[in-house]
Design a protein around this motif. Structure first.
Motif, short mmCIF file in Angstrom:
data_model
loop_
_atom_site.label_atom_id
_atom_site.label_comp_id
_atom_site.label_asym_id
_atom_site.label_seq_id
_atom_site.Cartn_x
_atom_site.Cartn_y
_atom_site.Cartn_z
N ARG A 58 76.62 74.35 81.84
CA ARG A 58 77.60 75.43 81.86
C ARG A 58 78.99 74.97 81.40
NH1 ARG A 58 75.15 76.85 87.00
NH2 ARG A 58 76.85 75.81 88.10
N VAL A 59 79.22 73.68 81.40
CA VAL A 59 80.56 73.15 81.15
C VAL A 59 80.89 73.19 79.66
CG1 VAL A 59 82.05 71.13 81.35
CG2 VAL A 59 80.46 71.69 83.19
N TYR A 60 82.06 73.70 79.34
CA TYR A 60 82.53 73.78 77.96
C TYR A 60 82.69 72.37 77.39
CZ TYR A 60 85.33 75.08 73.90
OH TYR A 60 85.80 75.24 72.62
N ILE A 169 76.41 86.14 72.47
CA ILE A 169 75.98 85.42 71.26
C ILE A 169 76.75 85.93 70.04
CG2 ILE A 169 74.03 84.91 69.73
CD1 ILE A 169 72.19 85.35 72.12
N ASP A 170 77.28 85.00 69.23
CA ASP A 170 77.89 85.35 67.96
C ASP A 170 76.81 85.28 66.89
OD1 ASP A 170 79.33 85.71 65.69
OD2 ASP A 170 80.87 84.21 66.11
N ALA A 171 76.19 86.42 66.62
CA ALA A 171 75.02 86.47 65.72
C ALA A 171 75.35 86.00 64.31
CB ALA A 171 74.47 87.90 65.67
N TRP A 192 77.04 75.15 75.12
CA TRP A 192 75.62 74.95 75.42
C TRP A 192 75.03 76.22 76.02
CZ3 TRP A 192 72.70 70.62 74.36
CH2 TRP A 192 71.39 70.66 74.85
N ALA A 193 75.82 76.94 76.81
CA ALA A 193 75.34 78.18 77.41
C ALA A 193 74.97 79.20 76.34
CB ALA A 193 76.41 78.76 78.34
N GLU A 194 75.78 79.28 75.26
CA GLU A 194 75.47 80.21 74.17
C GLU A 194 74.21 79.75 73.43
OE1 GLU A 194 77.58 82.26 70.24
OE2 GLU A 194 78.64 80.69 71.36
N ARG A 195 74.05 78.44 73.28
CA ARG A 195 72.84 77.89 72.65
C ARG A 195 71.60 78.27 73.45
NH1 ARG A 195 69.53 73.29 72.74
NH2 ARG A 195 69.06 72.39 70.68
N ASP A 196 71.68 78.10 74.76
CA ASP A 196 70.56 78.47 75.64
C ASP A 196 70.29 79.96 75.59
OD1 ASP A 196 69.72 76.05 76.54
OD2 ASP A 196 70.55 76.22 78.55
N ALA A 210 56.49 79.59 69.79
CA ALA A 210 57.26 78.35 69.88
C ALA A 210 58.65 78.60 69.32
CB ALA A 210 56.58 77.23 69.08
N VAL A 211 59.64 77.91 69.87
CA VAL A 211 61.01 78.01 69.38
C VAL A 211 61.55 76.61 69.14
CG1 VAL A 211 63.38 78.72 69.88
CG2 VAL A 211 61.48 80.19 70.57
N GLU A 212 61.97 76.36 67.91
CA GLU A 212 62.65 75.10 67.58
C GLU A 212 64.15 75.41 67.50
OE1 GLU A 212 61.27 73.07 64.15
OE2 GLU A 212 59.19 72.88 64.88
N ASN A 213 64.91 74.86 68.43
CA ASN A 213 66.32 75.16 68.52
C ASN A 213 67.14 74.05 67.89
OD1 ASN A 213 68.88 76.03 69.15
ND2 ASN A 213 68.41 76.54 71.27
N HIS A 214 67.59 74.27 66.64
CA HIS A 214 68.39 73.28 65.92
C HIS A 214 69.87 73.67 65.91
CE1 HIS A 214 64.72 71.41 64.74
NE2 HIS A 214 64.34 72.38 63.92
N ILE A 215 70.22 74.62 66.77
CA ILE A 215 71.62 75.04 66.85
C ILE A 215 72.47 73.90 67.41
CG2 ILE A 215 73.24 76.65 67.97
CD1 ILE A 215 70.91 78.67 68.10
#
Length: 219
Positions: A58-60, A169-171, A192-196, A210-215
């Motif tokens: 949660r930490v920025y 989320i900033d789409a 990280w919260a936005e990534r999650d 399946a989700v590959e998260n490369h953000i």
């Protein structure tokens, strides 16, 4: 060499751990380097370990979390693998979000492994949540698979629409690709919260297996 930014991030994560009433911060150590936070120490349950990880994320400024916290159950909390397996089967049976008959449970040294196939990701997620708080559990490996019955084009469109609806989320900064049931996310977000949040939104689309998260996180 440790920088001022590393020191500040370490301090902020420690403060968040102390702020969260579900975390015993006195038993947890934190180091930070270039946005990567490592958690160490010993806690008395798997739930405590995961609570510490959620707090850190949660930490920025946190770009990644390495959770090296060890789970050591107090004497009275120790249970045999047979007892844990029985409790897990019952927990799955009583959870209306989980098709219990489609999931098998294996327990070894306090670690639960879930296997099987379900229609939706939320069912896979619900199965893990149903068992990870059980007494005696030291960890959960979720190998449940999600069936895919939707075309890649439909999956991509639905995820992009979900991103646009989500205020968190900033789409515009996220790219979505779909290959069969696999979704690949890329781009840059602020936390990280936005990534999650983006990953959870992607998993909510029908047909995603399946989700590959490369953000990447770029505060």
């Amino acid at each position: 060499m440790k920088t001022d930014a590393d020191t500040k991030l370490q301090h902020d994560v420690l403060a968040e751990l102390e702020w969260d009433p579900s975390v015993d911060a006195s038993q947890i150590g934190v180091t930070a380097k270039d946005g990567v936070v490592t958690l160490t120490g010993v806690v008395s349950s798997f739930a405590d370990k995961m609570a510490a990880e959620r707090a850190a994320k949660r930490v920025y400024g946190v770009r990644a979390v390495a959770n090296d916290i060890e789970v050591k159950l107090p004497g009275g909390a120790e249970r045999s693998d047979t007892e844990i397996a029985a409790a897990a089967v019952n927990a799955l049976k009583w959870d209306t979000s989980v098709p219990g008959e489609a999931i098998t449970v294996t327990v070894r040294n306090g670690w639960i492994t879930l296997e099987g196939e379900v229609e939706w990701f939320y069912q896979k997620d619900a199965a893990e949540r149903a068992v990870r708080l059980l007494k005696g559990v030291k960890g959960v490996v979720n190998n449940i698979k999600v069936k895919s019955r939707v075309s890649p084009g439909d999956i991509k469109d639905k995820i992009e629409e979900a991103f646009k609806r989500n205020a968190e989320i900033d789409a515009r900064r996220i790219t979505v690709e779909a290959q069969d049931g696999k979704v690949i996310l890329s781009g840059r977000v602020r936390s990280w919260a936005e990534r999650d949040e983006a990953e959870q939104a992607a998993w909510s689309a029908p047909g995603v297996t399946a989700v590959e998260n490369h953000i990447t996180v770029a505060p």
